[in-house]
Write an enzyme that holds these catalytic residues in place. Structure first.
Site, PDB file in Angstrom:
ATOM      1  CG  ASP A 112     -11.387  -1.523  -0.669  1.00 48.73           C
ATOM      2  OD1 ASP A 112     -10.541  -2.851  -0.803  1.00 48.73           O
ATOM      3  OD2 ASP A 112     -10.868  -0.555  -0.995  1.00 48.73           O
ATOM      4  CG  ASP A 143      -2.096  -1.030   1.371  1.00 45.96           C
ATOM      5  OD1 ASP A 143      -2.445  -1.490   0.120  1.00 45.96           O
ATOM      6  OD2 ASP A 143      -2.201  -1.763   2.257  1.00 45.96           O
TER       7      ASP A 143
END
Length: 266
Positions: free
Chosen positions: A130, A11
């Site tokens: 997500d 990330d």
């Protein structure tokens, strides 16, 4: 026998790898190029590079960092974050990515998946989803039973900041119809907790679609990898913290899985 994949995730925010809990309280975890080199040497099956600041801030994925990362790895590289058009896809693939992850822009305009699959091939399109549990009885939602009660799963966009009201399982079915080749499923409830993958959520996606599913969010122990493979039928497990902070190496996870009867690549 198909082997299960172990995938480290980078990330990236402002050129640095970060990690948090429930998508918040991010802390620095290192340089993406150095970590990519390390994971390639350790035997990662693939690598996922997500520019988590791209969609919220509205800028493109940092192509220079992607290029430098791609030069260090000899395994499939998936890149996502800020992908808003097929031209963005083309740029990322040209920079060295093997696959493109799409989330926010695809939810806002599902035709992006259709066009991306048509132009670059289904194998290049990864639908990153997500999702978060919603403990609310809804007849128009795909409900599952969990230890805390019945729930459905809601899609979030803009790096987990914005709920959409969209049923995540139904969205998974649509991305499959539109030509996505794989689903990267991140449980926002489990993310960064190290309490284990969201088994109920992952199982629902594996049951309701025929696409390969990458389980993400919650890995904290080697036993968690074994559990998600045994209990859900997912094709791959993705993790970040346990690798970034040297709690486990890729070899240790793979050796444990192999000894437990799970087929993994050497």
């Amino acid at each position: 026998m198909l082997t299960k994949r172990i995938i480290p995730c980078l990330d990236v925010r402002d050129g640095r790898v970060v990690k948090g809990v429930h998508f918040e309280n991010l802390r620095d975890a290192g340089d993406p190029v150095e970590l990519s080199r390390l994971y390639n040497e350790q035997g990662a099956d693939e690598l996922v590079f997500l520019d988590i600041s791209a969609s919220p801030r509205g800028h493109e994925t940092t192509l220079e960092t992607v290029t430098r990362t791609a030069q260090e790895v000899f395994i499939p590289l998936t890149v996502g974050g800020g992908i808003r058009s097929t031209e963005d896809m083309r740029k990322v693939l040209k920079a060295g990515a093997d696959k493109v992850g799409v989330n926010t822009a695809a939810v806002k305009d599902p035709e992006l998946i259709t066009e991306g699959a048509r132009r670059f091939g289904t194998q290049c399109i990864v639908s990153a989803i997500d999702a978060k549990r919603v403990y609310e009885e809804r007849d128009d939602r795909y409900m599952v039973d969990t230890p805390r009660g019945r729930c459905w799963f809601e899609v979030y966009i803009y790096g987990g900041r914005t709920p959409t009201g969209l049923d995540a399982v139904e969205w998974a079915r649509e991305v499959e119809r539109r030509g996505a080749g794989e689903i990267l499923l991140t449980s926002m409830d489990a993310d960064g907790t190290k309490d284990g993958f969201d088994i109920e959520m992952t199982r629902a996606f594996c049951t309701e679609t025929s696409l390969p599913v990458i389980a993400s969010g919650g890995a904290g122990k080697k036993e968690h990898f074994l559990e998600v493979f045994r209990e859900t039928g997912c094709d791959a497990a993705l993790a970040a913290s346990v690798f970034h902070y040297r709690e486990y190496t890729l070899q240790e996870i793979k050796s444990y899985l192999r000894e437990s009867g799970v087929a993994v690549r050497d």
